[in-house]
Design a protein around this motif. Sequence first.
Motif, PDB file in Angstrom:
ATOM      1  N   SER A   1       0.802  -1.265   0.046  1.00  0.00           N
ATOM      2  CA  SER A   1       0.103  -0.049   0.015  1.00  0.00           C
ATOM      3  C   SER A   1       0.827   1.141   0.065  1.00  0.00           C
ATOM      4  O   SER A   1       0.496   1.966  -0.457  1.00  0.00           O
ATOM      5  N   ARG A   2       2.041   1.154   0.865  1.00  0.00           N
ATOM      6  CA  ARG A   2       2.829   2.418   0.716  1.00  0.00           C
ATOM      7  C   ARG A   2       3.596   2.898  -0.900  1.00  0.00           C
ATOM      8  O   ARG A   2       3.846   3.905  -0.811  1.00  0.00           O
ATOM      9  N   HIS A   3       3.461   1.711  -1.681  1.00  0.00           N
ATOM     10  CA  HIS A   3       3.983   2.085  -2.850  1.00  0.00           C
ATOM     11  C   HIS A   3       3.051   2.306  -3.998  1.00  0.00           C
ATOM     12  O   HIS A   3       3.489   2.217  -5.236  1.00  0.00           O
ATOM     13  N   VAL A   4       1.607   2.193  -3.644  1.00  0.00           N
ATOM     14  CA  VAL A   4       0.945   2.260  -4.704  1.00  0.00           C
ATOM     15  C   VAL A   4       0.425   3.693  -5.143  1.00  0.00           C
ATOM     16  O   VAL A   4      -0.328   3.940  -5.975  1.00  0.00           O
ATOM     17  N   SER A   5       1.114   4.635  -4.405  1.00  0.00           N
ATOM     18  CA  SER A   5       0.782   6.080  -4.818  1.00  0.00           C
ATOM     19  C   SER A   5       1.082   6.356  -6.156  1.00  0.00           C
ATOM     20  O   SER A   5       0.515   7.396  -6.951  1.00  0.00           O
TER      21      SER A   5
END
Length: 277
Positions: free
Chosen positions: A225-229
Motif C-alpha cells: 500500500s505504501r508504494h501504490v501512490s
Amino acid sequence: MAGNTNKKRTKKQAEESTSLWGFLFDKNTQNQDITKRAFFAQPGEEESETEPDAQRNILQEIWHRFNFWGGLACIIFLAFTMLLISTLVSMWTPQDMRNIAGYADHGSSRDLAALLRNANGQEISFSEAEINRYLRDTCRMRQTGIFSIITHTHGAAVRIHDGYAELVIDRIIGSNLHQTTSVNITFTQHITHGRPELNVEFRGTDILYGNLPEGGSIGKMGIPSRHVSMLAPALDSLVNCYPEIKSIITEYGYCPYFTKGRNGEESRVRLIPYRPS
C-alpha cells in the motif's frame, strides 16, 4: 643314417607345431586374456574397462578445483535471476477481468448519476454489474505522459470486496499487448469542523507479508500500500470523468460501504449519507 635323420626332422616339426598350438591355447590366464582381446574383443570394450577410473579422476579433479564461495555466488546469482524473471512474468500477465460482473457482458446500463441525484440525499445502493456497465458506456479515460505514444486505455472496472473496492484498469500497449494495474480503495469518514470528509486509503484487507497490506497490483503481482501512490493518477483520472457524482457525494456526505456477494447474491456498494447525531 638317412632314416634316423628323417625321424629327427619329423619329431622337430611336430614339437614346433605343438608349441605353436600350445601357445595359442595355453591355460595361463594372462595368455587367455591376450587371446580373447586379440580375437573376441568388441570395439570400445578395452576403453570401457578404464572408464570408471577416468570418471573418478574427473570427479576428483572437479572436487579439488571446486571453490565454495564461487559456488555460493553462482547459486545466489541463479536465484536472483529466477526471481527477476518470475517478477517480470507476473507483472506482464494481465488479470482475468472476465469474472468481473458487468465488464464483459452486453447488458444495458443505468444512469447512475441520475439515480443518485434523484435520491435527494437518501441511502442508495448499486450492484457491481451496474457500476461496470455504467463505466463501460461512459468512462473515457485517456493515457497521459510519455507512454501515451504507445499506450491507450482499453477499459476500467470495479471489483467489490468486503470493505473495499478494487479499481482495475486495462491498457493496451502497442497493437494488442494487454497490461492491467489495480488500486485497492478503502473509504473512511471523519468529521472536520462539523462537516463530513471522506478519507481515501490505498489498501485492502489482503496481506502481502507480515503486517504489510496489499495496496494494488501490476499485472498479477501485488504491491504494498505504501508504494501504490504511483497508481493514484489513474484514480484521479477516473474521478475527474464524473464531476457530478463527486459533487453529490460531497454535498450529502455519502460514505461508500462495500459488501461482496455470497450464495448467489450480487456484490454491492451502499452509499450512506451523513446524519448528524
